[in-house]
Design a protein around this motif. Structure first.
Motif, PDB file in Angstrom:
ATOM      1  N   TYR A  34      37.891  91.809  33.953  1.00 37.19           N
ATOM      2  CA  TYR A  34      37.726  93.010  33.907  1.00 37.19           C
ATOM      3  C   TYR A  34      38.595  93.905  33.833  1.00 37.19           C
ATOM      4  O   TYR A  34      39.551  93.825  34.610  1.00 37.19           O
TER       5      TYR A  34
ATOM      6  N   ASP B 183      34.703  96.781  34.843  1.00 32.42           N
ATOM      7  CA  ASP B 183      33.987  96.911  33.369  1.00 32.42           C
ATOM      8  C   ASP B 183      34.318  95.645  32.563  1.00 32.42           C
ATOM      9  O   ASP B 183      35.536  95.425  32.451  1.00 32.42           O
TER      10      ASP B 183
ATOM     11  N   THR C 266      33.739  95.303  29.282  1.00 35.08           N
ATOM     12  CA  THR C 266      34.043  95.593  28.021  1.00 35.08           C
ATOM     13  C   THR C 266      35.693  95.572  27.969  1.00 35.08           C
ATOM     14  O   THR C 266      36.502  96.114  28.803  1.00 35.08           O
TER      15      THR C 266
ATOM     16  N   VAL D 161      38.883  99.575  28.733  1.00 36.99           N
ATOM     17  CA  VAL D 161      38.342 100.492  29.981  1.00 36.99           C
ATOM     18  C   VAL D 161      38.004 101.960  29.862  1.00 36.99           C
ATOM     19  O   VAL D 161      39.093 102.379  29.022  1.00 36.99           O
TER      20      VAL D 161
ATOM     21  N   GLU E 101      29.905 103.351  32.155  1.00 36.15           N
ATOM     22  CA  GLU E 101      30.645 102.239  31.368  1.00 36.15           C
ATOM     23  C   GLU E 101      30.618 101.044  32.189  1.00 36.15           C
ATOM     24  O   GLU E 101      31.061  99.754  31.748  1.00 36.15           O
ATOM     25  N   TYR E 102      30.681 101.289  33.470  1.00 35.36           N
ATOM     26  CA  TYR E 102      30.929 100.116  34.435  1.00 35.36           C
ATOM     27  C   TYR E 102      29.805  99.424  34.977  1.00 35.36           C
ATOM     28  O   TYR E 102      28.779  99.846  35.023  1.00 35.36           O
ATOM     29  N   ASP E 103      30.237  98.267  35.315  1.00 36.10           N
ATOM     30  CA  ASP E 103      29.060  97.166  35.412  1.00 36.10           C
ATOM     31  C   ASP E 103      28.699  96.718  36.801  1.00 36.10           C
ATOM     32  O   ASP E 103      27.699  96.383  37.200  1.00 36.10           O
TER      33      ASP E 103
END
Length: 123
Positions: free
Chosen positions: A31, A98, A100, A103, A109-111
């Motif tokens: 992450y 994140d 993906t 960053v 965008e953050y999970d």
């Protein structure tokens, strides 16, 4: 992944605090990580982010030169060292993960999010 933020508190202007974000459930190495903050009556805003490897870091302009984000992947922990604190830094601080590769600075965008830790800077 579960995130647990800690290290907040009450400090005088000019003081320092170090926030920690401990991850469990998954290795932190997959992450990108970010720190955000939210003051009363305001939207959540980006503070700092760090890439998976820790090589790349990003800061919002207001904290550049005062805050440092770092990570210890062996300890599954991300840190935010905050120096020269100002009253306007007062907020609840959140760490986020994140998935993906790149960053970002957008909270959307953050999970995964930690529960937040209160930072209060008195003048």
């Amino acid at each position: 992944v579960q995130l647990q933020a800690s290290g907040g508190g009450l400090v005088q202007a000019g003081g320092s605090l170090r926030l920690s974000c401990a991850a469990s459930g998954r290795p932190l190495t997959i992450y990108g990580m970010g720190w955000f903050r939210q003051a009363p009556g305001k939207e959540r805003e980006f503070v700092a982010a760090i890439s998976r490897s820790g090589i790349s870091t990003y800061y919002t302009d207001s904290v550049k030169g005062r805050f440092t984000i770092s990570r210890d992947n062996a300890k599954n922990t991300v840190y935010l060292q905050m120096n020269s604190l100002r009253p306007e830094d007062t907020a609840v601080y959140y760490c986020a993960a994140d998935r993906t590769p790149i960053v970002g600075t957008d909270p959307g965008e953050y999970d995964y999010w930690g529960q937040g830790t209160q930072v209060t800077v008195s003048s």
